[in-house]
Structure formats: structure tokens, C-alpha cells
Scaffold this motif. Structure first.
Motif, mmCIF file in Angstrom:
data_model
loop_
_atom_site.group_PDB
_atom_site.id
_atom_site.type_symbol
_atom_site.label_atom_id
_atom_site.label_comp_id
_atom_site.label_asym_id
_atom_site.label_seq_id
_atom_site.Cartn_x
_atom_site.Cartn_y
_atom_site.Cartn_z
ATOM 1 N N TRP A 1 0.830 -1.203 0.000
ATOM 2 C CA TRP A 1 0.000 0.000 0.000
ATOM 3 C C TRP A 1 0.865 1.253 0.000
ATOM 4 O O TRP A 1 0.588 2.211 -0.725
ATOM 5 C CB TRP A 1 -0.926 -0.042 1.207
ATOM 6 N N ILE A 2 1.921 1.280 0.808
ATOM 7 C CA ILE A 2 2.819 2.434 0.865
ATOM 8 C C ILE A 2 3.505 2.651 -0.482
ATOM 9 O O ILE A 2 3.697 3.785 -0.910
ATOM 10 C CB ILE A 2 3.846 2.262 1.999
ATOM 11 N N ASP A 3 3.848 1.554 -1.163
ATOM 12 C CA ASP A 3 4.468 1.657 -2.485
ATOM 13 C C ASP A 3 3.480 2.117 -3.548
ATOM 14 O O ASP A 3 3.868 2.435 -4.659
ATOM 15 C CB ASP A 3 5.054 0.310 -2.913
ATOM 16 N N GLY A 4 2.197 2.130 -3.211
ATOM 17 C CA GLY A 4 1.180 2.539 -4.177
ATOM 18 C C GLY A 4 0.816 1.431 -5.139
ATOM 19 O O GLY A 4 0.249 1.677 -6.200
ATOM 20 N N ASP A 5 1.105 0.186 -4.759
ATOM 21 C CA ASP A 5 0.885 -0.940 -5.659
ATOM 22 C C ASP A 5 -0.282 -1.812 -5.223
ATOM 23 O O ASP A 5 -0.565 -2.823 -5.833
ATOM 24 C CB ASP A 5 2.168 -1.779 -5.723
ATOM 25 N N LEU A 6 -0.977 -1.425 -4.169
ATOM 26 C CA LEU A 6 -2.086 -2.223 -3.646
ATOM 27 C C LEU A 6 -3.383 -1.719 -4.234
ATOM 28 O O LEU A 6 -3.757 -0.560 -4.062
ATOM 29 C CB LEU A 6 -2.129 -2.148 -2.119
ATOM 30 N N ASN A 7 -4.087 -2.583 -4.937
ATOM 31 C CA ASN A 7 -5.361 -2.242 -5.542
ATOM 32 C C ASN A 7 -6.449 -3.078 -4.866
ATOM 33 O O ASN A 7 -6.748 -4.191 -5.291
ATOM 34 C CB ASN A 7 -5.320 -2.502 -7.044
ATOM 35 N N VAL A 8 -7.014 -2.538 -3.788
ATOM 36 C CA VAL A 8 -7.990 -3.271 -2.984
ATOM 37 C C VAL A 8 -9.242 -3.579 -3.793
ATOM 38 O O VAL A 8 -9.826 -4.654 -3.666
ATOM 39 C CB VAL A 8 -8.339 -2.473 -1.709
ATOM 40 N N SER B 1 -9.628 -4.351 -6.873
ATOM 41 C CA SER B 1 -9.488 -5.533 -7.731
ATOM 42 C C SER B 1 -9.570 -6.825 -6.918
ATOM 43 O O SER B 1 -10.123 -7.817 -7.376
ATOM 44 C CB SER B 1 -8.179 -5.486 -8.517
ATOM 45 N N TYR B 2 -9.033 -6.812 -5.678
ATOM 46 C CA TYR B 2 -9.158 -7.986 -4.813
ATOM 47 C C TYR B 2 -10.614 -8.225 -4.436
ATOM 48 O O TYR B 2 -11.102 -9.354 -4.465
ATOM 49 C CB TYR B 2 -8.324 -7.824 -3.537
ATOM 50 N N LEU B 3 -11.314 -7.151 -4.066
ATOM 51 C CA LEU B 3 -12.720 -7.289 -3.699
ATOM 52 C C LEU B 3 -13.558 -7.736 -4.886
ATOM 53 O O LEU B 3 -14.472 -8.553 -4.732
ATOM 54 C CB LEU B 3 -13.246 -5.968 -3.129
ATOM 55 N N GLU B 4 -13.256 -7.213 -6.035
ATOM 56 C CA GLU B 4 -13.976 -7.611 -7.256
ATOM 57 C C GLU B 4 -13.739 -9.088 -7.546
ATOM 58 O O GLU B 4 -14.664 -9.809 -7.922
ATOM 59 C CB GLU B 4 -13.516 -6.758 -8.445
ATOM 60 N N ALA B 5 -12.517 -9.556 -7.382
ATOM 61 C CA ALA B 5 -12.205 -10.955 -7.632
ATOM 62 C C ALA B 5 -12.900 -11.867 -6.619
ATOM 63 O O ALA B 5 -13.350 -12.966 -6.960
ATOM 64 C CB ALA B 5 -10.700 -11.171 -7.593
ATOM 65 N N MET B 6 -12.986 -11.422 -5.369
ATOM 66 C CA MET B 6 -13.573 -12.261 -4.323
ATOM 67 C C MET B 6 -15.104 -12.221 -4.328
ATOM 68 O O MET B 6 -15.758 -13.247 -4.178
ATOM 69 C CB MET B 6 -13.065 -11.836 -2.944
ATOM 70 N N PHE B 7 -15.679 -11.029 -4.507
ATOM 71 C CA PHE B 7 -17.120 -10.876 -4.343
ATOM 72 C C PHE B 7 -17.850 -10.434 -5.606
ATOM 73 O O PHE B 7 -19.062 -10.227 -5.572
ATOM 74 C CB PHE B 7 -17.418 -9.867 -3.232
ATOM 75 N N GLY B 8 -17.134 -10.254 -6.697
ATOM 76 C CA GLY B 8 -17.751 -9.778 -7.918
ATOM 77 C C GLY B 8 -18.678 -10.816 -8.531
ATOM 78 O O GLY B 8 -18.629 -11.998 -8.209
ATOM 79 N N LYS B 9 -19.522 -10.341 -9.414
ATOM 80 C CA LYS B 9 -20.459 -11.244 -10.091
ATOM 81 C C LYS B 9 -19.696 -12.115 -11.070
ATOM 82 O O LYS B 9 -18.894 -11.647 -11.860
ATOM 83 C CB LYS B 9 -21.524 -10.437 -10.824
ATOM 84 N N ARG B 10 -20.014 -13.357 -11.030
ATOM 85 C CA ARG B 10 -19.407 -14.314 -11.946
ATOM 86 C C ARG B 10 -20.367 -14.547 -13.123
ATOM 87 O O ARG B 10 -21.558 -14.602 -12.963
ATOM 88 C CB ARG B 10 -19.127 -15.629 -11.253
ATOM 89 N N GLN B 11 -19.789 -14.688 -14.284
ATOM 90 C CA GLN B 11 -20.650 -14.872 -15.469
ATOM 91 C C GLN B 11 -20.738 -16.317 -15.834
ATOM 92 O O GLN B 11 -19.945 -17.131 -15.603
ATOM 93 C CB GLN B 11 -20.088 -14.091 -16.632
#
Length: 72
Positions: free
Chosen positions: A53-60, A62-72
């Protein structure tokens, strides 16, 4: 020969890193026990995420989308 070793390491770096991590946690498990090893693993994960996160490389998102996003 040095360049050949570098190429080999680059190809297998994930496996080598995985083996080193497994060895460290195995030694920790055998010496200090399961509970302490789990706590250490949790703190290491939190430290990694904070550093990312400090490096600016953490994209929360995208993780939430992968875990809880709608699957097609």
C-alpha cells in the motif's frame, strides 16, 4: 555461465521462494507451535500488504472484485 544461472533462477524463482517460505514455516511450526506460527504468518501478511500500500501498488478494489464480484 553466470548469465545461465541468472536465467535459471528467473525461471524457477517462484518455486525457490515457495520452498524457502515452506521451510521457514515448517521450522517455526516445529519449534514454537501452530498458534504462534499462525500469528506470525498473519503479521507477515499484514506487513506485506501495508508495504504494498505504501508503495502505491495495492489495488484493494481488484481484490474485492475478484472475491465478491459477479461471476458470469
Amino acid at each position: 555461465m553466470d548469465r545461465e544461472k541468472q536465467e535459471t533462477f528467473k525461471r524457477y524463482r517462484g518455486r525457490i521462494l515457495g520452498l524457502v517460505i515452506a521451510a521457514v514455516f515448517s521450522i517455526l511450526f516445529l519449534t514454537i507451535g501452530f498458534g504462534y506460527t499462525v500469528v506470525i504468518a498473519i503479521f507477515v501478511t499484514i506487513g506485506f500488504l501495508v508495504g504494498k500500500w505504501i508503495d502505491g501498488d495495492l489495488n484493494v478494489s481488484s481484490y474485492l472484485e475478484a472475491m465478491f464480484g459477479k461471476r458470469q
